[in-house]
Design an enzyme around this catalytic site. Structure first.
Site, mmCIF file in Angstrom:
data_model
loop_
_atom_site.group_PDB
_atom_site.id
_atom_site.type_symbol
_atom_site.label_atom_id
_atom_site.label_comp_id
_atom_site.label_asym_id
_atom_site.label_seq_id
_atom_site.Cartn_x
_atom_site.Cartn_y
_atom_site.Cartn_z
ATOM 1 N N HIS A 147 0.844 -1.203 0.000
ATOM 2 C CA HIS A 147 0.000 0.000 0.000
ATOM 3 C C HIS A 147 0.873 1.244 0.000
ATOM 4 O O HIS A 147 1.800 1.351 0.786
ATOM 5 C CB HIS A 147 -0.906 0.020 1.235
ATOM 6 C CG HIS A 147 -1.857 -1.137 1.270
ATOM 7 N ND1 HIS A 147 -1.481 -2.393 1.672
ATOM 8 C CD2 HIS A 147 -3.160 -1.220 0.911
ATOM 9 C CE1 HIS A 147 -2.511 -3.208 1.567
ATOM 10 N NE2 HIS A 147 -3.552 -2.531 1.110
ATOM 11 N N LYS A 174 -1.015 -7.729 -4.989
ATOM 12 C CA LYS A 174 -1.951 -6.608 -4.748
ATOM 13 C C LYS A 174 -1.158 -5.319 -4.556
ATOM 14 O O LYS A 174 -0.300 -5.240 -3.668
ATOM 15 C CB LYS A 174 -2.810 -6.857 -3.511
ATOM 16 C CG LYS A 174 -3.733 -5.664 -3.234
ATOM 17 C CD LYS A 174 -4.593 -5.830 -1.998
ATOM 18 C CE LYS A 174 -5.322 -4.517 -1.714
ATOM 19 N NZ LYS A 174 -5.948 -4.500 -0.396
ATOM 20 N N LYS A 318 -15.794 23.206 -19.936
ATOM 21 C CA LYS A 318 -16.426 23.286 -21.257
ATOM 22 C C LYS A 318 -15.630 24.125 -22.263
ATOM 23 O O LYS A 318 -15.658 23.844 -23.450
ATOM 24 C CB LYS A 318 -17.841 23.850 -21.131
ATOM 25 C CG LYS A 318 -18.794 22.874 -20.479
ATOM 26 C CD LYS A 318 -20.205 23.400 -20.455
ATOM 27 C CE LYS A 318 -21.110 22.360 -19.825
ATOM 28 N NZ LYS A 318 -22.503 22.732 -19.825
ATOM 29 N N ASP A 356 -25.894 21.154 -25.658
ATOM 30 C CA ASP A 356 -26.606 21.728 -24.515
ATOM 31 C C ASP A 356 -27.912 22.412 -24.900
ATOM 32 O O ASP A 356 -28.905 22.314 -24.205
ATOM 33 C CB ASP A 356 -25.728 22.775 -23.818
ATOM 34 C CG ASP A 356 -25.040 22.196 -22.582
ATOM 35 O OD1 ASP A 356 -25.413 21.091 -22.170
ATOM 36 O OD2 ASP A 356 -24.136 22.863 -22.066
ATOM 37 N N ALA A 395 -23.779 27.577 -20.480
ATOM 38 C CA ALA A 395 -25.189 27.317 -20.790
ATOM 39 C C ALA A 395 -25.846 28.584 -21.347
ATOM 40 O O ALA A 395 -26.671 28.509 -22.270
ATOM 41 C CB ALA A 395 -25.917 26.837 -19.549
HETATM 42 P P1 NAP Z 1 -20.716 28.582 -15.992
HETATM 43 O O1 NAP Z 1 -20.140 28.563 -17.350
HETATM 44 O O2 NAP Z 1 -19.814 28.488 -14.816
HETATM 45 O O3 NAP Z 1 -21.582 29.942 -15.858
HETATM 46 C C1 NAP Z 1 -22.228 30.269 -14.657
HETATM 47 C C2 NAP Z 1 -23.105 31.512 -14.865
HETATM 48 O O4 NAP Z 1 -23.907 31.656 -13.700
HETATM 49 C C3 NAP Z 1 -22.321 32.787 -15.039
HETATM 50 O O5 NAP Z 1 -23.044 33.651 -15.873
HETATM 51 C C4 NAP Z 1 -22.258 33.323 -13.595
HETATM 52 O O6 NAP Z 1 -22.163 34.732 -13.536
HETATM 53 C C5 NAP Z 1 -23.621 32.932 -13.112
HETATM 54 N N1 NAP Z 1 -23.692 32.745 -11.654
HETATM 55 C C6 NAP Z 1 -23.118 31.748 -10.948
HETATM 56 N N2 NAP Z 1 -23.418 31.892 -9.649
HETATM 57 C C7 NAP Z 1 -24.181 33.007 -9.542
HETATM 58 C C8 NAP Z 1 -24.795 33.690 -8.454
HETATM 59 N N3 NAP Z 1 -24.688 33.226 -7.220
HETATM 60 N N4 NAP Z 1 -25.505 34.795 -8.706
HETATM 61 C C9 NAP Z 1 -25.635 35.264 -9.959
HETATM 62 N N5 NAP Z 1 -25.078 34.672 -11.039
HETATM 63 C C10 NAP Z 1 -24.361 33.565 -10.827
HETATM 64 O O7 NAP Z 1 -21.786 27.415 -15.799
HETATM 65 P P2 NAP Z 1 -22.747 26.756 -16.910
HETATM 66 O O8 NAP Z 1 -22.112 25.551 -17.486
HETATM 67 O O9 NAP Z 1 -23.252 27.813 -17.810
HETATM 68 O O10 NAP Z 1 -23.936 26.208 -15.979
HETATM 69 C C11 NAP Z 1 -24.809 27.117 -15.334
HETATM 70 C C12 NAP Z 1 -26.002 26.379 -14.723
HETATM 71 O O11 NAP Z 1 -26.732 25.711 -15.737
HETATM 72 C C13 NAP Z 1 -25.607 25.308 -13.713
HETATM 73 O O12 NAP Z 1 -26.532 25.373 -12.639
HETATM 74 C C14 NAP Z 1 -25.772 24.020 -14.452
HETATM 75 O O13 NAP Z 1 -26.107 22.943 -13.595
HETATM 76 C C15 NAP Z 1 -26.931 24.354 -15.371
HETATM 77 N N6 NAP Z 1 -26.911 23.519 -16.567
HETATM 78 C C16 NAP Z 1 -27.970 22.712 -16.787
HETATM 79 C C17 NAP Z 1 -27.996 21.908 -17.894
HETATM 80 C C18 NAP Z 1 -29.178 21.009 -18.110
HETATM 81 O O14 NAP Z 1 -29.049 20.054 -18.869
HETATM 82 N N7 NAP Z 1 -30.314 21.319 -17.536
HETATM 83 C C19 NAP Z 1 -26.938 21.914 -18.800
HETATM 84 C C20 NAP Z 1 -25.861 22.768 -18.569
HETATM 85 C C21 NAP Z 1 -25.865 23.575 -17.448
HETATM 86 P P3 NAP Z 1 -20.737 35.491 -13.568
HETATM 87 O O15 NAP Z 1 -20.383 35.640 -15.034
HETATM 88 O O16 NAP Z 1 -20.998 36.770 -12.890
HETATM 89 O O17 NAP Z 1 -19.771 34.590 -12.824
#
Ligand code: NAP
Length: 535
Positions: A147, A174, A318, A356, A395
Site C-alpha cells: 500500500h 496486490k 467546457k 446543450d 449554458a
Molecule cells: P458557468 O459557465 O460556470 O456559468 C455560470 C453563470 O452563472 C455565469 O453567468 C455566472 O455569472 C452565473 N452565476 C453563478 N453563480 C451566480 C450567483 N450566485 N448569482 C448570480 N449569477 C451567478 O456554468 P454553466 O455551465 O453555464 O452552468 C450554469 C447552470 O446551468 C448550472 O446550474 C448548471 O447545472 C446548469 N446547466 C444545466 C444543464 C441542463 O441540462 N439542464 C446543462 C448545462 C448547465 P458570472 O459571469 O458573474 O460569474
C-alpha cells in the site's frame, strides 16, 4: 483463472462476451467485512451475499475481541461466500498493533481451517510464505499486498514492485496506491493489463475511482464494493450497489468502450446512471463513469490509446475542452464551449460538439406551440420574440446562440455585466446587469431562460428575478433541474407563464450524446423514466 473465478463463471453461465445481461469479465467483487464482533460480521457477510458480492474480505484487525481458534472456525464455517482473511497491522494502514507472531499465526490458522485466501504485507511475505511451504491446501491462495498512501509511482517503479512481490512466492499480487490526479490510474491499468500473475491494482481516493470500476476491463483480479456508503476499508471505495447497479460492473469486459462525464466536482452527476441504463437496454458494450478531472488536456492525452471513446463535459471544463479538440462543430465554435467529445476510433482524433441547447430550445418551442414537434429554423415560434437569457457562462451562451439561430431577438442579463456585454456584442443583442432585470419590461410575451445556478439545491429558496417582474413573460425556462420545480418556475407558473424545466434540457442533450456515443437511437422512454425516478 482460479477456483473461485471458475465457480463464479459456472454459476453465471460462463463468460460470454456481448450478450445482454451476461457477465463479461472474471474480475471478482469483494466486500470488506469490518464489524467489531464476530456476530455482526456474520450478519454483514449475509448482507454482502444478498447485495451480490463474490468474495468476503474479513478484516480481523477490526474485531474488538478475537479468540483465533473459535472465531476463525465460526467465520469460515458460517460464511456464505469464499473468504479472504486480512489482519492488517497499523504499520500498513490497518488497526492491529499487537504481537507480529500472533498476527501471522492467526493467518496460518485461517489457512489450515479452510480460508480461500489470506492477505499478507510485502514486508513480511517472504518469511510467511516460507513458513507454509508444502502445507498450502490446493485451492488456497496467498495475496501479497503493498500500500502506498502518498502517491502512485512511475510505471517502471510499479513494475519493479510487482517483480518483488512475485519473488516472495505470492499467488496474487496486490498493489494499492494513491491518486493525486486521475491520470495516475493509467499506470496501474498498464500494470494489470501486462502482468503475468493475477494482480489486484487499485488506486485510492476520489481521483482513483475509475481503477475500482475499470479493473474489470484492464484485467484486475478483484475490486472492492462496500456494504454501506462511507464505511470503507480504503479511501475512495464505492458501494457494492454502485459497482453493480450504477456502473454495471458485471457487463464490463476487455472490449468494453469507456465513456464518462468530465467535471470538477462531478460525483453528484446523474449521467452515469442514465447512460449505463441506456447502454444496457440496447445491448451496447460500453460503460459510463464519473471522471474527476483537474487538467482536461492531460487527461485526454493520457487515455488516448485506452479505448476511452467519448465524454460529456461539465463545469469547469467546457471552454478548455474545446481547445483540446481536433475539430469542433461550427455551432459549438461560435458558442465557445463544448459539452461532448467523441474520439474517432480510426485515428484517435477528437471531435467537439455542443448539444446543450438542442434539448432546451426544442422544449421551449414545444412549450410555446403546445405541440411535441419543434419547428424548423423558418417556422420556429421563437422567431421575432424577445428572448432574455440570465447568465453568460457555457449554458447562457448555448441558449443565446440556439435562440438566435431560431430568429429570436436576444438580451443577456448577468451578474458580471462585462460578460453580458461581451456576449451581447458578439451575438447581436442587448446587455443588462442582474439588478436591472426586475425593471426590464420593454414588451409583453417575452421568453426568459435562467442559465445560472441560482435556485439549485441546496439553495432552493433563491431566484434570479422577483415574482412581479415575471408578468411580462409568456414562457420561463430554468436550466437548473435539481429540484425539477425551482422557485423561479413556481413563481412563473403562479404568474400565468408556461414553464419548462431544466430536466428537458438535460434529457434532450443526453439523447443527442447517446446517439453520438453509440450510433443507436436513444431509448427516450427509458431516459425519461430514469430521470423521473431520480428527481
Ligand atoms: P458557468 O459557465 O460556470 O456559468 C455560470 C453563470 O452563472 C455565469 O453567468 C455566472 O455569472 C452565473 N452565476 C453563478 N453563480 C451566480 C450567483 N450566485 N448569482 C448570480 N449569477 C451567478 O456554468 P454553466 O455551465 O453555464 O452552468 C450554469 C447552470 O446551468 C448550472 O446550474 C448548471 O447545472 C446548469 N446547466 C444545466 C444543464 C441542463 O441540462 N439542464 C446543462 C448545462 C448547465 P458570472 O459571469 O458573474 O460569474
Amino acid at each position: 483463472m482460479d477456483s473461485t473465478q471458475n465457480i463464479l463463471l459456472a454459476s453465471s453461465g460462463g463468460l460470454q462476451v456481448g450478450s445482454k445481461g451476461v457477465r463479461r469479465s472474471s474480475t471478482l467483487i469483494c466486500a470488506p467485512i469490518m464489524a467489531e464482533s464476530v456476530d455482526k460480521m456474520l450478519i454483514d457477510m449475509d448482507k454482502a451475499k444478498t447485495l451480490g458480492a463474490d468474495l468476503l474480505e474479513i478484516r480481523l484487525d477490526h474485531l474488538k475481541a478475537f479468540n483465533d481458534n473459535v472465531d476463525l472456525k465460526t467465520l469460515i464455517k458460517e460464511s456464505p461466500l469464499p473468504t479472504l482473511f486480512t489482519y492488517r497491522p497499523k504499520w500498513e494502514g490497518g488497526q492491529y498493533d499487537g504481537d507480529e507472531k500472533d498476527r501471522l499465526d492467526a493467518l496460518r490458522l485461517a489457512m489450515e481451517l479452510g480460508a480461500d485466501y489470506i492477505d499478507v504485507e510485502l514486508q513480511v511475505a517472504h518469511e510467511f510464505i516460507d513458513s507454509i511451504y508444502g502445507k498450502k491446501p490446493e485451492k488456497f491462495k496467498v495475496i501479497v499486498s503493498s500500500h502506498n498512501y502518498q502517491h502512485t509511482p512511475s510505471v517502471e517503479a510499479l513494475g519493479n514492485l510487482v517483480a518483488r512481490i512475485q519473488a516472495t512466492g505470492a499467488d496474487i499480487v496486490k498493489i494499492a496506491t494513491t491518486a493525486m490526479d486521475i491520470t495516475d490510474v493509467a499506470r496501474i491499468f498498464h500494470i494489470t493489463v501486462h502482468s503475468q500473475v493475477p494482480t489486484i491494482g487499485l488506486v485510492m481516493g476520489e481521483r482513483g475511482l475509475i481503477s475500482r470500476i475499470l479493473c474489470a476491463k484492464f484485467g484486475g483480479y478483484l475490486t472492492f464494493g462496500t456494504l454501506d456508503s462511507g464505511i470503507v476499508s480504503a479511501p475512495g471505495q464505492p458501494t457494492m450497489k454502485d459497482v453493480l447497479h450504477l456502473y454495471n460492473f458485471a457487463q464490463i469486459g476487455p472490449d468494453t468502450k469507456v465513456f464518462g462525464i468530465i467535471g470538477k466536482p462531478v460525483s453528484h452527476s446523474k449521467s452515469p446512471f442514465l447512460y449505463n441504463e441506456g447502454f444496457k437496454s440496447v445491448g451496447f458494450n460500453g460503460v459510463y463513469v464519473h471522471l474527476l478531472v483537474d487538467d482536461i488536456a492531460k487527461f485526454l492525452q493520457t487515455y488516448s490509446s485506452m479505448d476511452f471513446a467519448g465524454f460529456s463535459i461539465t463545469i469547469p471544463h467546457k471552454e478548455a475542452a474545446l481547445k483540446c479538440c481536433d475539430e469542433v462543430d461550427p455551432v459549438a465554435k461560435s458558442i465557445g464551449a463544448i459539452n461532448c467529445i467523441i474520439r474517432r476510433p480510426t485515428d484517435g482524433k477528437l471531435f467537439g460538439f455542443n448539444t446543450d441547447y438542442v434539448g432546451a430550445i426544442s422544449a421551449i418551442e414545444d412549450g410555446l406551440t403546445g405541440s411535441h414537434k419543434s419547428g424548423g429554423i423558418t417556422g420556429s415560434p421563437l422567431a421575432g420574440r424577445l428572448f432574455v437569457v440570465i447568465g453568460a457562462g457555457g449554458a447562457g451562451k448555448a441558449l443565446a446562440y440556439g435562440a438566435k439561430q431560431k430568429g429570436a431577438r436576444i438580451a443577456i442579463a448577468n451578474r458580471t455585466y462585462d460578460r453580458a456585454r461581451e456576449l451581447a456584442d458578439t451575438i447581436g443583442g442587448d446587455a443588462l446587469s442582474l439588478a436591472d432585470l426586475d425593471n426590464f419590461h420593454p414588451e409583453e410575451g417575452m421568453i426568459l431562460a435562467n442559465t445560472t445556478s441560482i435556485g439549485m439545491q441546496p439553495k432552493v429558496d433563491e431566484t434570479p428575478i422577483s415574482k412581479h417582474a415575471l408578468r411580462s413573460y409568456s414562457l420561463v425556462f430554468d436550466a437548473v433541474y435539481t429540484p425539477k420545480m425551482t422557485r423561479l418556475l413556481k413563481d412563473a407558473e403562479a404568474s400565468g407563464a408556461i414553464v419548462v424545466s431544466g430536466l428537458e434540457m438535460f434529457i434532450g442533450q443526453a439523447y443527442e450524446q447517446f446517439e453520438r456515443f453509440t450510433g443507436l437511437p436513444a431509448p427516450k422512454g427509458l431516459f425519461r423514466k430514469v430521470m423521473d425516478n431520480s428527481s
